[in-house]
Design an enzyme around this catalytic site. Structure first.
Site, PDB file in Angstrom:
ATOM      1  N   ASN A  22       0.866  -1.187   0.000  1.00 46.15           N
ATOM      2  CA  ASN A  22       0.000   0.000   0.000  1.00 46.15           C
ATOM      3  C   ASN A  22       0.902   1.236   0.000  1.00 46.15           C
ATOM      4  O   ASN A  22       1.671   1.451   0.934  1.00 46.15           O
ATOM      5  CB  ASN A  22      -0.902  -0.048   1.241  1.00 46.15           C
ATOM      6  N   HIS A  82       1.119   6.154   1.821  1.00 44.02           N
ATOM      7  CA  HIS A  82       1.897   7.064   2.673  1.00 44.02           C
ATOM      8  C   HIS A  82       3.126   7.637   1.978  1.00 44.02           C
ATOM      9  O   HIS A  82       3.724   8.586   2.495  1.00 44.02           O
ATOM     10  CB  HIS A  82       2.202   6.415   4.013  1.00 44.02           C
ATOM     11  N   HIS A 137      -5.583   3.706  -1.762  1.00 43.65           N
ATOM     12  CA  HIS A 137      -6.889   4.053  -1.210  1.00 43.65           C
ATOM     13  C   HIS A 137      -7.210   5.490  -1.619  1.00 43.65           C
ATOM     14  O   HIS A 137      -6.622   6.435  -1.085  1.00 43.65           O
ATOM     15  CB  HIS A 137      -6.852   3.911   0.318  1.00 43.65           C
ATOM     16  N   ARG A 184      -9.200   8.298  -1.132  1.00 44.59           N
ATOM     17  CA  ARG A 184     -10.150   8.744  -0.115  1.00 44.59           C
ATOM     18  C   ARG A 184     -10.936   9.938  -0.619  1.00 44.59           C
ATOM     19  O   ARG A 184     -10.461  10.728  -1.444  1.00 44.59           O
ATOM     20  CB  ARG A 184      -9.402   9.130   1.165  1.00 44.59           C
ATOM     21  N   ARG A 200      -6.624  12.869   0.921  1.00 44.19           N
ATOM     22  CA  ARG A 200      -5.546  13.319   1.819  1.00 44.19           C
ATOM     23  C   ARG A 200      -4.179  12.781   1.406  1.00 44.19           C
ATOM     24  O   ARG A 200      -3.170  13.334   1.785  1.00 44.19           O
ATOM     25  CB  ARG A 200      -5.849  12.947   3.262  1.00 44.19           C
ATOM     26  N   GLU A 234      -8.588   0.447  -2.970  1.00 40.75           N
ATOM     27  CA  GLU A 234      -9.452   0.504  -1.782  1.00 40.75           C
ATOM     28  C   GLU A 234     -10.363   1.703  -1.933  1.00 40.75           C
ATOM     29  O   GLU A 234      -9.905   2.795  -2.277  1.00 40.75           O
ATOM     30  CB  GLU A 234      -8.614   0.699  -0.517  1.00 40.75           C
ATOM     31  N   THR A 242      -8.188   3.800   8.379  1.00 37.78           N
ATOM     32  CA  THR A 242      -9.405   2.994   8.396  1.00 37.78           C
ATOM     33  C   THR A 242      -9.479   2.259   9.742  1.00 37.78           C
ATOM     34  O   THR A 242      -8.815   1.268   9.945  1.00 37.78           O
ATOM     35  CB  THR A 242      -9.378   2.000   7.222  1.00 37.78           C
ATOM     36  N   GLU A 268     -11.002  -9.248   3.353  1.00 37.57           N
ATOM     37  CA  GLU A 268      -9.727  -8.835   3.949  1.00 37.57           C
ATOM     38  C   GLU A 268      -9.990  -8.632   5.434  1.00 37.57           C
ATOM     39  O   GLU A 268     -10.778  -7.750   5.811  1.00 37.57           O
ATOM     40  CB  GLU A 268      -9.198  -7.548   3.306  1.00 37.57           C
ATOM     41  N   HIS A 293      -3.738  -4.179   7.763  1.00 39.60           N
ATOM     42  CA  HIS A 293      -3.809  -3.016   8.658  1.00 39.60           C
ATOM     43  C   HIS A 293      -2.915  -3.199   9.887  1.00 39.60           C
ATOM     44  O   HIS A 293      -3.091  -4.140  10.661  1.00 39.60           O
ATOM     45  CB  HIS A 293      -5.228  -2.710   9.133  1.00 39.60           C
TER      46      HIS A 293
HETATM   47  N1  PXP Z   1      -5.812  -2.800   4.148  1.00 35.52           N
HETATM   48  C1  PXP Z   1      -6.781  -1.854   4.212  1.00 35.52           C
HETATM   49  C2  PXP Z   1      -8.155  -2.220   3.782  1.00 35.52           C
HETATM   50  C3  PXP Z   1      -6.497  -0.550   4.651  1.00 35.52           C
HETATM   51  O1  PXP Z   1      -7.478   0.377   4.701  1.00 35.52           O
HETATM   52  C4  PXP Z   1      -5.180  -0.235   5.015  1.00 35.52           C
HETATM   53  C5  PXP Z   1      -4.863   1.158   5.477  1.00 35.52           C
HETATM   54  O2  PXP Z   1      -5.037   2.045   4.427  1.00 35.52           O
HETATM   55  C6  PXP Z   1      -4.194  -1.228   4.904  1.00 35.52           C
HETATM   56  C7  PXP Z   1      -4.550  -2.519   4.490  1.00 35.52           C
HETATM   57  C8  PXP Z   1      -2.763  -0.971   5.202  1.00 35.52           C
HETATM   58  O3  PXP Z   1      -2.603  -0.605   6.544  1.00 35.52           O
HETATM   59  P1  PXP Z   1      -1.189  -0.155   7.063  1.00 35.52           P
HETATM   60  O4  PXP Z   1      -0.845   1.132   6.373  1.00 35.52           O
HETATM   61  O5  PXP Z   1      -1.390   0.001   8.526  1.00 35.52           O
HETATM   62  O6  PXP Z   1      -0.202  -1.242   6.724  1.00 35.52           O
END
Ligand code: PXP
Length: 251
Positions: A11, A14, A54, A56, A60, A81, A112, A162, A202
């Site tokens: 992901n 960030h 994701h 959003r 952001r 996402e 999330t 998930e 997550h």
């Molecule tokens: N899976 C989903 C559905 C999420 O919403 C997120 C956070 O955006 C993640 C995985 C990844 O989470 P993390 O950034 O804490 O690894």
């Protein structure tokens, strides 16, 4: 017993968070860095199985332009996402990513915080699952590992869930860890019995991944914050390769 390696979805949200911290409203400027597109290229070179973003409502971090550029890269398996809204459905149907993960979204939360309430919002979720399925997009539902949510997910005809690992990540190293892991374990078993593919994500990091890898039936893990954080110190490719290695080790 031999196990298939668990797939890694990186992901990259960030990487965009860091860019937006300086270049909000100017993300298309030639000065805007770091580039989520370049982060993606590096993650692909390191062998990630997929890229997760994701988009959003408040934009952001990742922007639509980022996603459109990433989707053009060769050999990228994109997992979008998104919230269960008509606007996001329209975006997904135009983009046609390999996969969509439906997530809850509220403006106030930092990330999330909880899973999608499929039981409570069944009438809203099911048509979106079906529209995406008709477009040959694989749909997963991001849910807490609760029996009712898992059964409702299956009833929408989504092929994938998930499981939200946030509670386990918080409990890691505390007295509550075992309880949180058992909840995930039971959820994964039930989802598998119901014929669902089991992903998780997550809060997973380079330490608690050991606990996550004890879970049964895992197909793919979506990991973002810890990989982007580690990439600051060791570079994107090393951060991704290191996590990939953890995903080969089944407890
Ligand atoms: N899976 C989903 C559905 C999420 O919403 C997120 C956070 O955006 C993640 C995985 C990844 O989470 P993390 O950034 O804490 O690894």
């Amino acid at each position: 017993m031999t196990h298939r390696p668990v797939l890694l979805g990186v992901n990259i949200d960030h990487a965009a968070t860091l860019r937006q911290a300086r270049y909000r409203g100017q993300h298309t400027s030639h000065l805007a860095e770091p580039s989520p597109l370049e982060f993606t290229r590096q993650a692909l070179l390191a062998g990630t199985d997929g890229i997760t973003v994701h988009l959003r409502e408040d934009r952001r971090h990742i922007q639509a332009e980022d996603i459109l550029a990433i989707a053009q890269l060769p050999n990228v398996r994109l997992n979008l996402e998104m919230a269960c809204t008509p606007a996001m459905l329209e975006f997904a149907l135009q983009l046609k990513p390999a996969a969509v993960c439906l997530v809850p979204e509220s403006r106030e939360e930092v990330t999330t915080e909880g899973g999608l309430d499929v039981v409570g919002h069944f009438q809203r979720v099911q048509p979106i699952v079906q529209a995406l399925g008709c477009a040959k997009i694989e749909v997963s539902l991001f849910i807490n590992a609760e029996a009712e949510q898992i059964k409702a997910s299956q009833a929408t005809s989504a092929p994938v869930v998930e499981l939200h690992t946030g509670a386990f990540a918080h409990a890691w190293g505390t007295a509550h860890e075992k309880v949180a892991r058992n909840e995930l374990h039971q959820g994964a078993e039930l989802a598998h019995q119901l014929g669902l593919i089991v992903n998780a994500g997550h809060g997973i990091n380079y330490d608690n991944i050991r606990g996550i890898m004890t879970l049964p039936h895992l197909h793919e893990l979506n990991i973002g914050h810890s990989i982007v954080s580690r990439a600051l110190f060791v570079g994107v490719q090393s951060a991704v390769r290191e996590m990939k290695q953890h995903l080969q080790i089944r407890a």
